[in-house]
Design a protein around this motif. Structure first.
Motif, short mmCIF file in Angstrom:
data_model
loop_
_atom_site.label_atom_id
_atom_site.label_comp_id
_atom_site.label_asym_id
_atom_site.label_seq_id
_atom_site.Cartn_x
_atom_site.Cartn_y
_atom_site.Cartn_z
N ARG A 167 0.82 -1.21 0.00
CA ARG A 167 0.00 0.00 0.00
C ARG A 167 0.86 1.27 0.00
N GLU A 222 0.85 4.11 -2.86
CA GLU A 222 0.56 5.52 -2.58
C GLU A 222 1.67 6.42 -3.10
N ALA A 252 -7.35 -2.56 5.40
CA ALA A 252 -6.61 -2.10 4.22
C ALA A 252 -7.15 -0.81 3.65
#
Length: 459
Positions: free
Chosen positions: A249, A253, A399
């Motif tokens: 993640r 990002e 998440a």
């Protein structure tokens, strides 16, 4: 072909219709565990291969696995012939791991599938969200990766599914256990993670923070090697999935902010990191010098002075909170084990320049704490979560939880941090983004308007 129902029965509806993510996970298991190409039209998993894998389901009693196998293989053929059968087994195991299935009792002594197992599978249909089934020898990739890789293959062989109704034949599970009892189990961790780690690492060359791409000697960080070492060798097995998900993640990002449509670089939130560290270090040095001067030269028990110094300590403490949040994200970028200390060897952190800055900041903060205590200002020192604590909180966060778009930490407020970690909107790339209040305030008043820094104001 579908298993043939007994003559006195009518064809029954399917036991369970898997969700898309469950079918994708089934395809992943099919390919990585049983070496069956997930796009193959031929599907056959012999029980002698399935049983040693299934018996590694975390925390599931073998007698319950026997019942689950009988549910998926009602005619006791000794093999699975459809992806749906495998999906049903995986769903039942996830139900068992969520304590939704009671282990079979000894006195029952039944050979057929207990009717309540069938009913519970129907009751907990796909509307009941459950974590995917976990096994000792497999680390589950991030769900986004599962769907990206296997999502196009869902609903394979949708009509070839087992039907409801208890079978009148003996389960082959016990016999299959006997056949494979002496076979060594294969540790699949490395093979199942390699491709996900490689994909994450491929994005590292486009990370918008130069300090994450090279170390302080200008050498390029090889994320493929770093992630494999940290996830597969350093991390405890029960952390590997968490580290992989969080690493995925964070990289996504950073990558998203680093590349926009048309290939133009964005103004990513992470470009604030270097000035945040530089300003924090400068302000900590200045604050420490003021505390040392106050201890040596200024009058004791000066209430006004004490109040000003207390305010200063609290302010620079908020700076340290922001730095620790960013360092925690750097730890996730490198997929370091959750208990990794910042004050250990910098080589563990790939000798990143930002990390060395953060170590200097921690030493300065410790010195400020000592000086503040000597001036009876101990109550002014804010209670800050450690980097390890910050990462542990993130590890248990769903998440899809929103992230602070400056530090990339989940916007969760610990009791001691409720005011400064509250969510505020802050313009980044001409868009209002959610951020921690302390981080947004720092960037607004000290990075974008540097004249507001501590060193240009008086206590």
């Amino acid at each position: 072909p579908s298993p043939t129902p007994r003559p006195q029965q009518q064809q029954q509806p399917s036991l369970y219709i898997p969700t898309p993510i469950e079918e994708a996970y089934s395809c992943f298991i099919m390919e990585t565990v049983f070496q069956i190409p997930f796009q193959s039209s031929e599907f056959r998993i012999p029980g002698r291969l399935a049983v040693p894998f299934l018996t590694n389901a975390v925390g599931v009693d073998r007698s319950l696995l026997r019942d689950i196998w009988s549910l998926a293989d009602p005619q006791a053929e000794g093999f699975l012939s459809t992806n749906i059968q495998l999906s049903i087994i995986l769903r039942c195991i996830s139900m068992a791991q969520a304590n939704l299935l009671d282990p079979r009792s000894e006195e029952e002594g039944m050979v057929a599938v207990p009717p309540d197992l069938t009913m519970m599978l129907q009751h907990h249909q796909s509307s009941t969200w459950l974590p995917l089934a976990t096994f000792q020898t497999v680390t589950i990739p991030p769900q986004e990766q599962l769907m990206a890789t296997y999502g196009s293959s869902v609903n394979m062989n949708p009509t070839a599914t087992p039907t409801m109704g208890a079978p009148d034949v003996t389960s082959a599970f016990d016999a299959l256990v006997g056949e494979v009892a002496d076979q060594p189990l294969v540790d699949l961790t490395t093979s199942t993670n390699d491709k996900w780690i490689t994909e994450i690492a491929s994005k590292s060359t486009k990370l918008p923070v130069e300090e994450l791409q090279t170390n302080d000697m200008g050498e390029i960080v090889d994320y493929a090697l770093v992630l494999k070492h940290n996830i597969l060798q350093l991390a405890p097995k029960d952390e590997q999935q968490v580290l992989l998900d969080r690493c995925q993640r964070v990289h996504d990002e950073l990558y998203t902010f680093g590349v926009q449509e048309g290939g133009d670089l964005a103004q990513p939130q992470s470009l604030y990191w270097k000035p945040i560290f530089n300003i924090t270090k400068e302000e900590l040095r200045y604050a420490l010098s003021l505390l040392e001067e106050a201890f040596l030269e200024l009058p004791k028990n000066d209430e006004r002075l004490s109040q000003s110094l207390s305010t200063m300590v609290a302010c620079v403490g908020e700076n340290v909170r922001i730095v620790r949040s960013i360092v925690a994200t750097i730890g996730d970028t490198l997929a370091l084990p959750l208990e990794t200390s910042l004050l250990g060897e910098t080589a563990t952190w790939c000798d990143l320049a930002l990390v060395k800055q953060a170590q200097d900041i921690e030493h300065l903060w410790n010195s400020i704490g000592e000086e503040a205590t000597s001036l009876n200002l101990g109550t002014a020192i804010p209670q800050l979560a450690s980097i390890e604590d910050i990462r542990r909180v993130s590890a248990t966060t769903a998440a899809g939880f929103p992230l602070c778009q400056i530090t990339l930490r989940p916007l969760i407020m610990l009791e001691s941090e409720r005011s400064t970690k509250s969510s505020v909107t802050f313009p980044i790339n001409n868009k209002d983004m959610e951020c921690m209040a302390c981080a947004a305030n720092f960037v607004s008043h000290k990075v974008l308007q540097p004249q507001q820094s501590l060193t240009t104001t008086t206590c």
